[in-house]
Motif scaffolding. Structure first.
Motif, PDB file in Angstrom:
ATOM      1  N   ALA A  42      -8.055   0.139  -4.359  1.00  0.00           N
ATOM      2  CA  ALA A  42      -6.718  -0.445  -4.315  1.00  0.00           C
ATOM      3  C   ALA A  42      -6.340  -0.847  -2.890  1.00  0.00           C
ATOM      4  O   ALA A  42      -6.736  -0.201  -1.919  1.00  0.00           O
ATOM      5  N   VAL A  43      -5.579  -1.906  -2.760  1.00  0.00           N
ATOM      6  CA  VAL A  43      -5.062  -2.329  -1.464  1.00  0.00           C
ATOM      7  C   VAL A  43      -3.834  -1.501  -1.117  1.00  0.00           C
ATOM      8  O   VAL A  43      -3.238  -0.853  -1.983  1.00  0.00           O
ATOM      9  N   ASP A  44      -3.425  -1.520   0.166  1.00  0.00           N
ATOM     10  CA  ASP A  44      -2.224  -0.796   0.546  1.00  0.00           C
ATOM     11  C   ASP A  44      -0.978  -1.563   0.092  1.00  0.00           C
ATOM     12  O   ASP A  44      -1.061  -2.685  -0.416  1.00  0.00           O
ATOM     13  N   ARG A  49       2.081  -6.355  -1.717  1.00  0.00           N
ATOM     14  CA  ARG A  49       3.254  -7.234  -1.678  1.00  0.00           C
ATOM     15  C   ARG A  49       2.862  -8.654  -1.291  1.00  0.00           C
ATOM     16  O   ARG A  49       3.397  -9.630  -1.835  1.00  0.00           O
ATOM     17  N   ALA A  50       1.929  -8.791  -0.356  1.00  0.00           N
ATOM     18  CA  ALA A  50       1.500 -10.122   0.076  1.00  0.00           C
ATOM     19  C   ALA A  50       0.766 -10.860  -1.039  1.00  0.00           C
ATOM     20  O   ALA A  50       0.937 -12.068  -1.223  1.00  0.00           O
ATOM     21  N   ASN A 175      -3.907  -3.145  -9.408  1.00  0.00           N
ATOM     22  CA  ASN A 175      -4.660  -4.348  -9.059  1.00  0.00           C
ATOM     23  C   ASN A 175      -3.788  -5.593  -9.187  1.00  0.00           C
ATOM     24  O   ASN A 175      -3.841  -6.304 -10.190  1.00  0.00           O
ATOM     25  N   PRO A 176      -2.975  -5.903  -8.166  1.00  0.00           N
ATOM     26  CA  PRO A 176      -2.110  -7.087  -8.252  1.00  0.00           C
ATOM     27  C   PRO A 176      -2.880  -8.396  -8.298  1.00  0.00           C
ATOM     28  O   PRO A 176      -2.303  -9.433  -8.630  1.00  0.00           O
ATOM     29  N   VAL A 226      -7.126 -10.804   5.472  1.00  0.00           N
ATOM     30  CA  VAL A 226      -5.948 -10.197   4.855  1.00  0.00           C
ATOM     31  C   VAL A 226      -5.079 -11.264   4.205  1.00  0.00           C
ATOM     32  O   VAL A 226      -5.086 -12.430   4.604  1.00  0.00           O
ATOM     33  N   PHE A 227      -4.339 -10.839   3.192  1.00  0.00           N
ATOM     34  CA  PHE A 227      -3.256 -11.639   2.639  1.00  0.00           C
ATOM     35  C   PHE A 227      -2.057 -11.470   3.564  1.00  0.00           C
ATOM     36  O   PHE A 227      -1.853 -10.403   4.152  1.00  0.00           O
ATOM     37  N   TRP A 228      -1.235 -12.529   3.673  1.00  0.00           N
ATOM     38  CA  TRP A 228      -0.078 -12.416   4.540  1.00  0.00           C
ATOM     39  C   TRP A 228       1.002 -13.368   4.068  1.00  0.00           C
ATOM     40  O   TRP A 228       0.720 -14.471   3.594  1.00  0.00           O
TER      41      TRP A 228
END
Length: 309
Positions: A42-44, A49-50, A175-176, A226-228
């Motif tokens: 899982a991501v943080d 959110r990103a 898992n978004p 990273v997503f941002w």
């Protein structure tokens, strides 16, 4: 080109869908290989959110690649390099040679079933099963999109690789990145949808847009990109085009599952919320840069040929 309604979680947007030709693929069962824990989890919360924040953001500029399934095998050259059969079953698109031993050099020496042929990259996702039988996608479109700071965006370097999604998810909330919908309908879900007659199952998978500018990979195959939301952070200052996979499967109704790993054992019964995807960049650098210059940087939408539509 045809435009249709795009299924999203809680929002509706438009995009362009181009069908690729479905192909007959070969099947190699996965072995119960070791080291299943090395796949990213899982991501943080910030990354979650990103990822969710990108849902519904349509590409201002883009070019696209259309591919078919090239083969199916229990390999993953990013997570299990050199370990043939160690992974759960994946569906491979594009480069015909992708296997457990694939490198940038081997991909560049091979061929692809993608249009354009200048894209020798390897793309893969877990195989979808319907009532226990593997299903090849009907179409696969890879969009390269400018969604922020397009004028500063750079071409992904050859050899860049990363993994998106969470194969270890125990619920959709883990898992978004997982996003399933039905063609011609707007709602979507983190788990499989029971698509009505006359529609087909589809999925969108978005990839990150900020790179650290140094590493082509990282220990968890994720931290170097990273997503941002908005401009990229100082830790990952290089803007990349967003890759978005749009995959359509010629099935509807229930009985759906994925290739996956459950309790350390490879299986074909994993739930839809464990969906994930991998990318190894082997584009011809000149052709990729031409598309950045023609399409992404100036804010234009282009076709497979890399010219404004």
């Amino acid at each position: 080109m045809r435009r249709r309604l795009r299924g999203l979680i809680g929002v509706t947007a438009t995009t362009i869908a181009i069908a690729a030709i479905g192909v007959v693929v070969t099947y190699q069962p996965a072995g119960a290989g070791p080291n299943h824990g090395s796949h990213p989890g899982a991501v943080d919360q910030q990354q979650a959110r990103a990822i969710e924040g990108q849902i519904g953001i349509a590409g201002v500029s883009e070019f696209r690649v259309t591919c078919g399934s090239s083969h199916r095998a229990g390999n993953d050259p990013i997570v299990f390099p050199g370990q043939t059969g160690a992974s759960h079953v994946h569906e491979f698109f594009g480069n015909r040679s992708t296997n457990a031993n694939s490198t940038t050099t081997s991909l560049k020496a091979a061929t692809t079933n993608c249009n354009p042929a200048a894209d020798l990259s390897a793309y893969w996702v877990p195989t979808v099963y319907k009532n226990g039988q593997p299903v090849a996608p009907e179409s696969v479109t890879v969009y390269y999109q400018g969604i922020h700071d397009m004028a500063q965006a750079k071409a992904p370097p050859q050899g860049l690789r990363y993994v998106v999604g969470n194969s270890k998810a125990t619920s959709p909330a883990d898992n978004p990145s997982a996003r399933w919908s039905c063609t011609t309908q707007s709602p979507s879900s983190g788990d499989f949808m029971n698509c009505p007659s006359g529609t087909k199952l589809e999925t969108y998978l978005d990839f990150p847009t900020c790179w650290d500018g140094r590493n082509l990979d990282s220990a968890n195959h994720r931290d170097h990109v990273v997503f941002w939301a908005g401009s990229c952070p100082s830790t990952h200052p290089v803007v990349l085009p967003r890759l978005e996979l749009l995959i359509t499967y010629p099935v509807n109704g229930g009985g759906l599952s994925l290739g996956g790993t459950v309790n350390g054992v490879n299986t074909t019964t994993a739930p839809g919320y464990t969906f994930h995807g991998d990318f190894m960049n082997a584009w011809d650098p000149n052709e990729l840069q031409r598309r950045m210059t023609n399409c992404i940087n100036p804010g234009r939408k282009c076709g497979n040929d890399g010219n404004p539509a």
